[in-house]
Motif scaffolding. Sequence first.
Motif, PDB file in Angstrom:
ATOM      1  N   MET A 133       0.825  -1.209   0.000  1.00 52.49           N
ATOM      2  CA  MET A 133       0.000   0.000   0.000  1.00 52.49           C
ATOM      3  C   MET A 133       0.861   1.262   0.000  1.00 52.49           C
ATOM      4  SD  MET A 133      -3.199  -0.811  -0.198  1.00 52.49           S
ATOM      5  CE  MET A 133      -4.037   0.657   0.387  1.00 52.49           C
ATOM      6  N   PHE A 134       2.064   1.140  -0.541  1.00 56.18           N
ATOM      7  CA  PHE A 134       3.005   2.247  -0.614  1.00 56.18           C
ATOM      8  C   PHE A 134       3.825   2.094  -1.885  1.00 56.18           C
ATOM      9  CE2 PHE A 134       4.961  -1.267   1.572  1.00 56.18           C
ATOM     10  CZ  PHE A 134       6.280  -1.295   1.136  1.00 56.18           C
ATOM     11  N   LYS A 135       4.518   3.128  -2.282  1.00 54.64           N
ATOM     12  CA  LYS A 135       5.394   3.069  -3.444  1.00 54.64           C
ATOM     13  C   LYS A 135       6.622   2.244  -3.088  1.00 54.64           C
ATOM     14  CE  LYS A 135       7.756   3.870  -7.177  1.00 54.64           C
ATOM     15  NZ  LYS A 135       7.523   2.996  -8.364  1.00 54.64           N
ATOM     16  N   SER A 136       6.772   1.126  -3.790  1.00 51.08           N
ATOM     17  CA  SER A 136       7.903   0.238  -3.527  1.00 51.08           C
ATOM     18  C   SER A 136       8.721   0.051  -4.801  1.00 51.08           C
ATOM     19  CB  SER A 136       7.408  -1.125  -3.029  1.00 51.08           C
ATOM     20  OG  SER A 136       8.484  -2.032  -2.895  1.00 51.08           O
ATOM     21  N   ASN A 137      10.013   0.231  -4.686  1.00 49.30           N
ATOM     22  CA  ASN A 137      10.921  -0.061  -5.788  1.00 49.30           C
ATOM     23  C   ASN A 137      11.314  -1.528  -5.814  1.00 49.30           C
ATOM     24  OD1 ASN A 137      10.990   2.631  -6.732  1.00 49.30           O
ATOM     25  ND2 ASN A 137      12.494   3.155  -5.137  1.00 49.30           N
ATOM     26  N   VAL A 138      10.878  -2.267  -4.809  1.00 49.28           N
ATOM     27  CA  VAL A 138      11.236  -3.680  -4.687  1.00 49.28           C
ATOM     28  C   VAL A 138      10.323  -4.539  -5.557  1.00 49.28           C
ATOM     29  CG1 VAL A 138      11.387  -5.617  -3.083  1.00 49.28           C
ATOM     30  CG2 VAL A 138      12.139  -3.336  -2.361  1.00 49.28           C
ATOM     31  N   SER A 139       9.029  -4.203  -5.579  1.00 49.52           N
ATOM     32  CA  SER A 139       8.039  -4.967  -6.336  1.00 49.52           C
ATOM     33  C   SER A 139       7.027  -4.005  -6.930  1.00 49.52           C
ATOM     34  CB  SER A 139       7.320  -5.961  -5.413  1.00 49.52           C
ATOM     35  OG  SER A 139       6.167  -6.489  -6.030  1.00 49.52           O
ATOM     36  N   ASP A 140       6.661  -4.228  -8.204  1.00 49.65           N
ATOM     37  CA  ASP A 140       5.661  -3.349  -8.823  1.00 49.65           C
ATOM     38  C   ASP A 140       4.244  -3.716  -8.413  1.00 49.65           C
ATOM     39  OD1 ASP A 140       5.235  -5.654 -10.235  1.00 49.65           O
ATOM     40  OD2 ASP A 140       5.836  -4.842 -12.189  1.00 49.65           O
ATOM     41  N   PHE A 141       4.083  -4.730  -7.550  1.00 57.38           N
ATOM     42  CA  PHE A 141       2.769  -5.083  -7.016  1.00 57.38           C
ATOM     43  C   PHE A 141       2.473  -4.142  -5.852  1.00 57.38           C
ATOM     44  CE2 PHE A 141      -0.109  -8.385  -4.898  1.00 57.38           C
ATOM     45  CZ  PHE A 141      -1.145  -8.186  -5.801  1.00 57.38           C
ATOM     46  N   ALA A 146       0.559  -0.417  -9.739  1.00 57.50           N
ATOM     47  CA  ALA A 146      -0.372  -1.433 -10.231  1.00 57.50           C
ATOM     48  C   ALA A 146      -1.818  -0.973 -10.296  1.00 57.50           C
ATOM     49  CB  ALA A 146      -0.276  -2.683  -9.354  1.00 57.50           C
ATOM     50  N   THR A 147      -2.128   0.238  -9.813  1.00 62.15           N
ATOM     51  CA  THR A 147      -3.525   0.678  -9.773  1.00 62.15           C
ATOM     52  C   THR A 147      -3.694   1.995 -10.512  1.00 62.15           C
ATOM     53  OG1 THR A 147      -3.485   2.123  -7.813  1.00 62.15           O
ATOM     54  CG2 THR A 147      -3.538  -0.267  -7.414  1.00 62.15           C
ATOM     55  N   PRO A 148      -4.922   2.342 -10.863  1.00 62.91           N
ATOM     56  CA  PRO A 148      -5.173   3.652 -11.474  1.00 62.91           C
ATOM     57  C   PRO A 148      -5.027   4.812 -10.502  1.00 62.91           C
ATOM     58  CG  PRO A 148      -7.233   2.434 -11.197  1.00 62.91           C
ATOM     59  CD  PRO A 148      -6.124   1.485 -10.859  1.00 62.91           C
ATOM     60  N   TYR A 149      -4.891   4.522  -9.224  1.00 64.20           N
ATOM     61  CA  TYR A 149      -4.779   5.590  -8.221  1.00 64.20           C
ATOM     62  C   TYR A 149      -3.470   6.357  -8.366  1.00 64.20           C
ATOM     63  CZ  TYR A 149      -5.053   7.896  -3.667  1.00 64.20           C
ATOM     64  OH  TYR A 149      -5.104   8.824  -2.663  1.00 64.20           O
ATOM     65  N   LYS A 150      -2.367   5.631  -8.538  1.00 66.31           N
ATOM     66  CA  LYS A 150      -1.050   6.202  -8.866  1.00 66.31           C
ATOM     67  C   LYS A 150      -0.462   7.114  -7.785  1.00 66.31           C
ATOM     68  CE  LYS A 150      -1.026   4.210 -12.856  1.00 66.31           C
ATOM     69  NZ  LYS A 150      -0.235   2.975 -13.009  1.00 66.31           N
ATOM     70  N   LYS A 151      -0.977   7.037  -6.551  1.00 69.57           N
ATOM     71  CA  LYS A 151      -0.422   7.856  -5.469  1.00 69.57           C
ATOM     72  C   LYS A 151      -0.001   6.959  -4.327  1.00 69.57           C
ATOM     73  CE  LYS A 151      -3.849  11.450  -6.490  1.00 69.57           C
ATOM     74  NZ  LYS A 151      -5.039  12.158  -5.946  1.00 69.57           N
ATOM     75  N   ASP A 152       0.823   7.514  -3.438  1.00 66.52           N
ATOM     76  CA  ASP A 152       1.272   6.791  -2.250  1.00 66.52           C
ATOM     77  C   ASP A 152       0.494   7.319  -1.045  1.00 66.52           C
ATOM     78  OD1 ASP A 152       2.530   5.721  -0.041  1.00 66.52           O
ATOM     79  OD2 ASP A 152       4.547   5.940  -0.843  1.00 66.52           O
ATOM     80  N   PRO A 153      -0.574   6.622  -0.625  1.00 69.87           N
ATOM     81  CA  PRO A 153      -1.378   7.127   0.499  1.00 69.87           C
ATOM     82  C   PRO A 153      -0.619   7.112   1.818  1.00 69.87           C
ATOM     83  CG  PRO A 153      -2.090   4.922  -0.096  1.00 69.87           C
ATOM     84  CD  PRO A 153      -1.108   5.344  -1.140  1.00 69.87           C
TER      85      PRO A 153
END
Length: 603
Positions: A133-141, A146-153
């Motif tokens: 549920m955050f921007k991760s450079n480790v996995s694109d999941f 992976a979502t249309p939201y495109k933000k880091d809540p």
Amino acid sequence: MSKKKIASVASILVAAVCASSMAADMPDQWTKDISQTPQSGHPDTKWFQDAKFGMFMHWGLYSEAGNVWKGKDYYGSGEWLMHQAKIPAKQYAELAATFNPVHFNADDWATFVHDSGAKYLVITAKHHEGFAMFKSNVSDFNIVDATPYKKDPMALLSEACRKHGVQFGFYYSQNLDWHEQNGGGNTWDFDPKSKDIKKYYAEKSIPQTKELLSNYGPLGIMWFDMPGGLTHEETLAFMADVRKLQPNCLISSRVGQGLGDFEDLGDSELSPLPIAGPWEALFTHTDSWGFQKYDQNYKTPKEVIKLLVSTSARGGNFLLNVGPDGEGNLPEKSREYLLDVGKWLKENGEAVYGTTHSPIRDQPWGVCTAKPGKLFLHVLEVPHNNVIVVPNFTGDVKSAGMLHALASLQWKMENGTLEVTLPGNLPASLDHVIEVNYTGELQDGWKSTPAVISQEFNSVAVDASYADLAGNTKIKTQTYSQYFGNWKHDTVIEGQQSPEDTATFNLAVIEPGDYRLILEYACGADGKSQEGAIDVNGRTYTFQTLFTGPYDSHQPLMFVRHTIGIIPLSKSSDLPLVIHPLANSPSFFWLRRVVLEPVSSAP
């Protein structure tokens, strides 16, 4: 959430990874110098112990599904949907294409947490489904890629919480990852024999945790859950590296190996007795941790406050979960009910925040919390005569009054018992708080003080944990589930096999009279139809156990309220009520509590 109380739920695993043989393979992951790591936990847990009330949020792809898959409702904890329905990882990942929480508002969420009276927030950064549920450079999941939201809540929420004075923390499920071939738990897609758990730790679990510790500012808590095998030394090494990245961040006990800075009990478990040191009882506002579209079983404000003050009375923190939906909405009933809790705390928070465990055990009217020279009486049920009886009061009373009220209340001391009279025109409240100021010392009486039995309440329950045990009799926590993952815990008496195996409940009968005696118990096949006896007030009452069903940890444990009869009780400061089998037997029952109900002969 984890399935039950996890005694050594090892940590975010440097687990298998951090074996010394892996050191050369992972030079940049975690160091191994543990010489300065305290074994007893973080040196400063004061803010945590003073906070008393925290909020949990389970939020992920499962929130988008709402525990519904292909038109079928799944009953159980919503964050376990993928596991329950055995959804293939590729199909489950398609939820990300529609996951667009456009109603998420970080400032609104942080304001809600603050106004509910919670002092800290823990939110799921990655649950067992493997979705970040955050921007991760480790996995694109993850929610950005992976979502249309495109933000880091998480970036927005961590900042908003600090703005509103709320400590911020992450939950991270280390070992379980149903999305990854090498992650733990998914045996319907991936052959367990081919899993390389060390590779998973090295490539995802540890690097993602490092991202959380590095990219979101100062964290109050890292709440770890469900790791795999970790040695004591490896867990210490992991904790040392967390300290280096976040020196002031507290680590949950589910880091494993008996370590961590505070103890987390099992899901939906409250200790029957006080626990030394910092600890946390965790409950959810409905029947599920993750959002379910059909779940409307909310705890009322009064139920929430009762759990909060009962936890505080035992010296712990109360962590209450709320499950946002896939659009980023908080449940309206959670808003309504928890804001009512916040209003009560705004007026009565002095009797919760910064308190310690009470030396006075639970009473028919409620519970107590304490500060130096102050005892707060939380009156959850007003007695018919408005007189609050506090047994085993060993201090010298200076004053007693409603919290923050100028006028004092009438009180008297007699033979070590304090009696405080409530005003007759008591206004409505979720919890009436009386402040007693005293000098001297209050002795701990949780186990030694008899249970007060009075005609001023419709019912008085005496729980199993207060019994004195003899012979083979012992106390046990019986853990079971209702729906999948909806865990329950009951403290029960078990092990009675002969007349010498007794459980004695010591009663302080304030008013003599007739009482209906009820035993609340569960009974398996080995114990059914056994004869038992209750010795009290010079008489013996016999009964035969009733079969309620076998014990299965994944099924509801059914308790019966078995009425033994109407018994007379004489006024007494210490009247023993003894329960035991009449003859030798392989098993008896699991006794949860004794209930006494006053019986009136008046028309």
